[in-house]
Design a protein around this motif. Structure first.
Motif, PDB file in Angstrom:
ATOM      1  N   GLU A 170       6.705   6.421 -15.501  1.00  0.00           N
ATOM      2  CA  GLU A 170       7.606   5.350 -15.087  1.00  0.00           C
ATOM      3  C   GLU A 170       8.023   5.655 -13.656  1.00  0.00           C
ATOM      4  N   ASP A 171       8.138   4.644 -12.825  1.00  0.00           N
ATOM      5  CA  ASP A 171       8.342   4.856 -11.398  1.00  0.00           C
ATOM      6  C   ASP A 171       9.530   4.044 -10.904  1.00  0.00           C
ATOM      7  N   TYR A 172      10.361   4.676 -10.097  1.00  0.00           N
ATOM      8  CA  TYR A 172      11.487   4.018  -9.438  1.00  0.00           C
ATOM      9  C   TYR A 172      11.261   4.149  -7.944  1.00  0.00           C
TER      10      TYR A 172
ATOM     11  N   SER B 151      14.098 -11.709  -3.222  1.00  0.00           N
ATOM     12  CA  SER B 151      12.837 -11.225  -2.681  1.00  0.00           C
ATOM     13  C   SER B 151      12.923  -9.703  -2.638  1.00  0.00           C
ATOM     14  N   ILE B 152      11.920  -9.034  -3.187  1.00  0.00           N
ATOM     15  CA  ILE B 152      11.912  -7.569  -3.272  1.00  0.00           C
ATOM     16  C   ILE B 152      10.791  -7.028  -2.397  1.00  0.00           C
ATOM     17  N   MET B 153      11.170  -6.252  -1.370  1.00  0.00           N
ATOM     18  CA  MET B 153      10.211  -5.673  -0.445  1.00  0.00           C
ATOM     19  C   MET B 153      10.192  -4.154  -0.625  1.00  0.00           C
ATOM     20  N   PRO B 154       9.195  -3.636  -1.364  1.00  0.00           N
ATOM     21  CA  PRO B 154       9.106  -2.181  -1.538  1.00  0.00           C
ATOM     22  C   PRO B 154       8.600  -1.515  -0.262  1.00  0.00           C
ATOM     23  N   PHE B 155       9.037  -0.298  -0.045  1.00  0.00           N
ATOM     24  CA  PHE B 155       8.541   0.467   1.089  1.00  0.00           C
ATOM     25  C   PHE B 155       7.181   1.062   0.742  1.00  0.00           C
ATOM     26  N   ASP B 156       6.292   1.100   1.714  1.00  0.00           N
ATOM     27  CA  ASP B 156       4.949   1.630   1.485  1.00  0.00           C
ATOM     28  C   ASP B 156       4.973   3.110   1.143  1.00  0.00           C
ATOM     29  N   ARG B 157       5.831   3.857   1.813  1.00  0.00           N
ATOM     30  CA  ARG B 157       5.909   5.300   1.573  1.00  0.00           C
ATOM     31  C   ARG B 157       7.246   5.627   0.937  1.00  0.00           C
ATOM     32  N   GLN B 158       7.221   6.467  -0.097  1.00  0.00           N
ATOM     33  CA  GLN B 158       8.420   6.794  -0.863  1.00  0.00           C
ATOM     34  C   GLN B 158       8.795   8.271  -0.772  1.00  0.00           C
TER      35      GLN B 158
ATOM     36  N   LEU C 206      16.531  -0.186  -6.022  1.00  0.00           N
ATOM     37  CA  LEU C 206      15.393   0.516  -6.608  1.00  0.00           C
ATOM     38  C   LEU C 206      14.642  -0.471  -7.480  1.00  0.00           C
ATOM     39  N   LEU C 207      13.328  -0.458  -7.400  1.00  0.00           N
ATOM     40  CA  LEU C 207      12.547  -1.259  -8.339  1.00  0.00           C
ATOM     41  C   LEU C 207      12.021  -0.328  -9.420  1.00  0.00           C
ATOM     42  N   CYS C 208      11.808  -0.874 -10.597  1.00  0.00           N
ATOM     43  CA  CYS C 208      11.375  -0.095 -11.748  1.00  0.00           C
ATOM     44  C   CYS C 208      10.012  -0.578 -12.200  1.00  0.00           C
ATOM     45  N   ARG C 209       9.079   0.379 -12.359  1.00  0.00           N
ATOM     46  CA  ARG C 209       7.737   0.053 -12.841  1.00  0.00           C
ATOM     47  C   ARG C 209       7.411   0.924 -14.043  1.00  0.00           C
TER      48      ARG C 209
ATOM     49  N   ALA D 212       4.841 -11.686  -7.764  1.00  0.00           N
ATOM     50  CA  ALA D 212       4.983 -11.269  -9.163  1.00  0.00           C
ATOM     51  C   ALA D 212       6.441 -10.899  -9.447  1.00  0.00           C
ATOM     52  N   PRO D 213       6.922 -11.128 -10.667  1.00  0.00           N
ATOM     53  CA  PRO D 213       8.283 -10.713 -11.022  1.00  0.00           C
ATOM     54  C   PRO D 213       8.363  -9.191 -11.137  1.00  0.00           C
ATOM     55  N   ILE D 214       9.497  -8.642 -10.721  1.00  0.00           N
ATOM     56  CA  ILE D 214       9.706  -7.199 -10.771  1.00  0.00           C
ATOM     57  C   ILE D 214      11.181  -6.928 -11.065  1.00  0.00           C
ATOM     58  N   GLN D 215      11.435  -5.901 -11.848  1.00  0.00           N
ATOM     59  CA  GLN D 215      12.800  -5.508 -12.194  1.00  0.00           C
ATOM     60  C   GLN D 215      13.353  -4.607 -11.097  1.00  0.00           C
ATOM     61  N   PHE D 216      14.630  -4.806 -10.740  1.00  0.00           N
ATOM     62  CA  PHE D 216      15.255  -3.960  -9.714  1.00  0.00           C
ATOM     63  C   PHE D 216      16.744  -3.796  -9.996  1.00  0.00           C
ATOM     64  N   MET D 217      17.328  -2.822  -9.303  1.00  0.00           N
ATOM     65  CA  MET D 217      18.755  -2.557  -9.418  1.00  0.00           C
ATOM     66  C   MET D 217      19.302  -2.183  -8.035  1.00  0.00           C
TER      67      MET D 217
END
Length: 87
Positions: free
Chosen positions: A29-31, A45-52, A66-69, A80-85
């Motif tokens: 599981e990834d945050y 709108s959720i913009m994830p960073f390329d590098r974590q 934080l997005l949760c995968r 695509a829908p994505i869960q975040f907090m």
């Protein structure tokens, strides 16, 4: 703190749409740090960073959520829908 106030795991999670595609997730599981931006229609709108990498302080400072995968999640397209907090 939220758990001490009676919150459960699901409390606080919201749904948004990805502003760019994400590759497939591995066996864990990834945050991931991201920026959540409110949209005029009430969505997010959720913009994830390329590098974590944890050493990238500028990413940690710029993130507001934080997005949760889940483990083994396939790649996701833009929109695509994505869960975040928020944090």
């Amino acid at each position: 703190i939220a758990a001490l106030q009676g919150a459960t795991y699901a409390d606080g999670w919201l749904w948004g749409t990805l502003s760019k595609p994400l590759g497939a997730n591995d066996e864990r599981e990834d945050y991931s740090r991201c920026v959540a931006t409110p949209l005029s229609d009430g969505g997010w709108s959720i913009m994830p960073f390329d590098r974590q990498d944890s050493s990238l302080l500028h990413v940690a400072a710029a993130a507001n959520a934080l997005l949760c995968r889940p483990a083994h999640q396939p790649s996701l397209p833009e929109g695509a829908p994505i869960q975040f907090m928020f944090w």
